[in-house]
Design a protein around this motif. Structure first.
Motif, PDB file in Angstrom:
ATOM      1  N   PRO A 102      80.431 -17.303  27.666  1.00 25.16           N
ATOM      2  CA  PRO A 102      80.589 -16.868  29.067  1.00 25.16           C
ATOM      3  C   PRO A 102      82.033 -16.505  29.379  1.00 25.16           C
ATOM      4  O   PRO A 102      82.965 -17.192  28.953  1.00 25.16           O
ATOM      5  CB  PRO A 102      80.162 -18.098  29.873  1.00 25.16           C
ATOM      6  N   THR A 103      82.229 -15.435  30.127  1.00 30.65           N
ATOM      7  CA  THR A 103      83.579 -14.976  30.443  1.00 30.65           C
ATOM      8  C   THR A 103      84.163 -15.700  31.650  1.00 30.65           C
ATOM      9  O   THR A 103      85.365 -15.664  31.862  1.00 30.65           O
ATOM     10  CB  THR A 103      83.569 -13.461  30.730  1.00 30.65           C
ATOM     11  N   THR A 104      83.382 -16.389  32.435  1.00 30.42           N
ATOM     12  CA  THR A 104      83.874 -17.015  33.659  1.00 30.42           C
ATOM     13  C   THR A 104      84.538 -18.369  33.438  1.00 30.42           C
ATOM     14  O   THR A 104      85.228 -18.861  34.316  1.00 30.42           O
ATOM     15  CB  THR A 104      82.720 -17.202  34.662  1.00 30.42           C
ATOM     16  N   ASP A 105      84.356 -18.995  32.269  1.00 28.08           N
ATOM     17  CA  ASP A 105      84.874 -20.334  32.039  1.00 28.08           C
ATOM     18  C   ASP A 105      86.230 -20.367  31.342  1.00 28.08           C
ATOM     19  O   ASP A 105      86.690 -21.419  30.935  1.00 28.08           O
ATOM     20  CB  ASP A 105      83.877 -21.150  31.215  1.00 28.08           C
ATOM     21  N   TRP A 106      86.878 -19.240  31.169  1.00 31.92           N
ATOM     22  CA  TRP A 106      88.164 -19.195  30.487  1.00 31.92           C
ATOM     23  C   TRP A 106      89.286 -19.444  31.483  1.00 31.92           C
ATOM     24  O   TRP A 106      89.241 -18.998  32.616  1.00 31.92           O
ATOM     25  CB  TRP A 106      88.372 -17.835  29.823  1.00 31.92           C
ATOM     26  N   GLY A 111     101.157 -19.215  28.805  1.00 27.96           N
ATOM     27  CA  GLY A 111     101.524 -17.845  28.432  1.00 27.96           C
ATOM     28  C   GLY A 111     100.299 -16.956  28.328  1.00 27.96           C
ATOM     29  O   GLY A 111      99.540 -16.809  29.270  1.00 27.96           O
ATOM     30  N   SER A 112     100.090 -16.375  27.131  1.00 24.29           N
ATOM     31  CA  SER A 112      98.933 -15.498  26.914  1.00 24.29           C
ATOM     32  C   SER A 112      97.847 -16.190  26.094  1.00 24.29           C
ATOM     33  O   SER A 112      97.010 -15.539  25.488  1.00 24.29           O
ATOM     34  CB  SER A 112      99.376 -14.208  26.227  1.00 24.29           C
ATOM     35  N   ILE A 113      97.859 -17.523  26.089  1.00 26.62           N
ATOM     36  CA  ILE A 113      96.839 -18.293  25.379  1.00 26.62           C
ATOM     37  C   ILE A 113      95.796 -18.775  26.382  1.00 26.62           C
ATOM     38  O   ILE A 113      96.137 -19.402  27.383  1.00 26.62           O
ATOM     39  CB  ILE A 113      97.462 -19.507  24.647  1.00 26.62           C
ATOM     40  N   TYR A 114      94.541 -18.451  26.085  1.00 25.04           N
ATOM     41  CA  TYR A 114      93.437 -18.833  26.960  1.00 25.04           C
ATOM     42  C   TYR A 114      92.604 -19.929  26.312  1.00 25.04           C
ATOM     43  O   TYR A 114      92.574 -20.045  25.091  1.00 25.04           O
ATOM     44  CB  TYR A 114      92.551 -17.613  27.256  1.00 25.04           C
ATOM     45  N   LYS A 115      91.900 -20.704  27.115  1.00 27.73           N
ATOM     46  CA  LYS A 115      91.068 -21.772  26.573  1.00 27.73           C
ATOM     47  C   LYS A 115      89.768 -21.882  27.361  1.00 27.73           C
ATOM     48  O   LYS A 115      89.669 -21.430  28.505  1.00 27.73           O
ATOM     49  CB  LYS A 115      91.807 -23.109  26.594  1.00 27.73           C
ATOM     50  N   THR A 116      88.780 -22.492  26.721  1.00 28.83           N
ATOM     51  CA  THR A 116      87.491 -22.782  27.343  1.00 28.83           C
ATOM     52  C   THR A 116      86.878 -23.964  26.604  1.00 28.83           C
ATOM     53  O   THR A 116      87.323 -24.320  25.517  1.00 28.83           O
ATOM     54  CB  THR A 116      86.538 -21.565  27.303  1.00 28.83           C
ATOM     55  N   THR A 117      85.871 -24.565  27.180  1.00 28.12           N
ATOM     56  CA  THR A 117      85.156 -25.660  26.544  1.00 28.12           C
ATOM     57  C   THR A 117      83.806 -25.132  26.075  1.00 28.12           C
ATOM     58  O   THR A 117      83.087 -24.504  26.850  1.00 28.12           O
ATOM     59  CB  THR A 117      84.943 -26.826  27.536  1.00 28.12           C
ATOM     60  N   LEU A 118      83.474 -25.391  24.815  1.00 25.09           N
ATOM     61  CA  LEU A 118      82.218 -24.914  24.239  1.00 25.09           C
ATOM     62  C   LEU A 118      81.286 -26.083  23.975  1.00 25.09           C
ATOM     63  O   LEU A 118      81.735 -27.192  23.696  1.00 25.09           O
ATOM     64  CB  LEU A 118      82.481 -24.165  22.933  1.00 25.09           C
ATOM     65  N   MET A 132      89.117 -12.445  16.081  1.00 24.19           N
ATOM     66  CA  MET A 132      90.333 -13.149  16.487  1.00 24.19           C
ATOM     67  C   MET A 132      90.632 -14.259  15.491  1.00 24.19           C
ATOM     68  O   MET A 132      89.747 -14.775  14.822  1.00 24.19           O
ATOM     69  CB  MET A 132      90.172 -13.776  17.873  1.00 24.19           C
ATOM     70  N   THR A 133      91.898 -14.648  15.445  1.00 23.83           N
ATOM     71  CA  THR A 133      92.295 -15.819  14.675  1.00 23.83           C
ATOM     72  C   THR A 133      92.195 -17.016  15.605  1.00 23.83           C
ATOM     73  O   THR A 133      92.877 -17.061  16.624  1.00 23.83           O
ATOM     74  CB  THR A 133      93.736 -15.669  14.148  1.00 23.83           C
ATOM     75  N   ALA A 134      91.336 -17.949  15.259  1.00 24.10           N
ATOM     76  CA  ALA A 134      91.103 -19.105  16.129  1.00 24.10           C
ATOM     77  C   ALA A 134      92.219 -20.133  15.955  1.00 24.10           C
ATOM     78  O   ALA A 134      92.644 -20.423  14.837  1.00 24.10           O
ATOM     79  CB  ALA A 134      89.759 -19.751  15.801  1.00 24.10           C
ATOM     80  N   ALA A 135      92.675 -20.692  17.086  1.00 27.12           N
ATOM     81  CA  ALA A 135      93.674 -21.756  17.030  1.00 27.12           C
ATOM     82  C   ALA A 135      92.984 -23.042  16.628  1.00 27.12           C
ATOM     83  O   ALA A 135      91.834 -23.301  17.020  1.00 27.12           O
ATOM     84  CB  ALA A 135      94.324 -21.921  18.398  1.00 27.12           C
ATOM     85  N   ARG A 136      93.616 -23.879  15.853  1.00 25.20           N
ATOM     86  CA  ARG A 136      93.043 -25.150  15.442  1.00 25.20           C
ATOM     87  C   ARG A 136      93.205 -26.188  16.535  1.00 25.20           C
ATOM     88  O   ARG A 136      92.458 -27.113  16.640  1.00 25.20           O
ATOM     89  CB  ARG A 136      93.711 -25.641  14.160  1.00 25.20           C
TER      90      ARG A 136
END
Length: 138
Positions: A102-106, A111-118, A132-136
């Motif tokens: 879902p695009t609404t939960d980000w 800075g330019s780093i976004y996050k969401t809970t999955l 994309m390269t996923a952050a650990r």
């Protein structure tokens, strides 16, 4: 990301008993798997069509992106009564074994780093079809 572009597939001849009268069924991204699968009431998923068809049946898949993994098991056809899966009227069909996040939960982490809970594990992330390269960890 690799997409499977479904053009006309001639047939899936699998061995097994011949049963009933051949039927024409339809799948559409706007359908519902509880519906009858006819032109006006198409099924929603290709997997449901695989689970429902019998020898001699034809499944017409309407254009769109199907976000599902399809497992073909226990299909029963023969060289005389093939089971056919084809795109409807040359419409473009893409089977993407992906799930849309879902695009609404980000939210902006920093800075330019976004996050969401999955609620499920992921191993790849695509934005507009680019991997994309996923952050650990953030």
């Amino acid at each position: 990301m690799k997409h499977l572009l479904l053009t006309t597939i001639a047939a899936v001849p699998l061995l097994g008993p011949v049963s009933g009268v051949a039927g024409n069924y339809y799948v559409s991204t706007s359908g519902d798997d509880t519906w009858s699968g006819d032109f006006n009431n198409p099924w929603k998923t290709i997997q449901h069509a695989f689970d429902m068809v019998e020898a001699g049946d034809t499944v017409h898949i309407r254009g769109g992106k199907y976000r599902e993994a399809v497992t073909a098991s226990d299909l029963r056809g023969s060289s005389n009564t093939e089971i056919t899966f084809t795109n409807y009227n040359e419409e473009e069909v893409i089977v993407a074994g992906t799930v849309q996040i879902p695009t609404t939960d980000w939210s902006v982490h920093t800075g330019s780093i976004y996050k969401t809970t999955l609620t499920q594990d992921i191993w790849q992330l695509f934005v507009d079809s680019d991997m994309m390269t996923a952050a650990r960890w953030p």
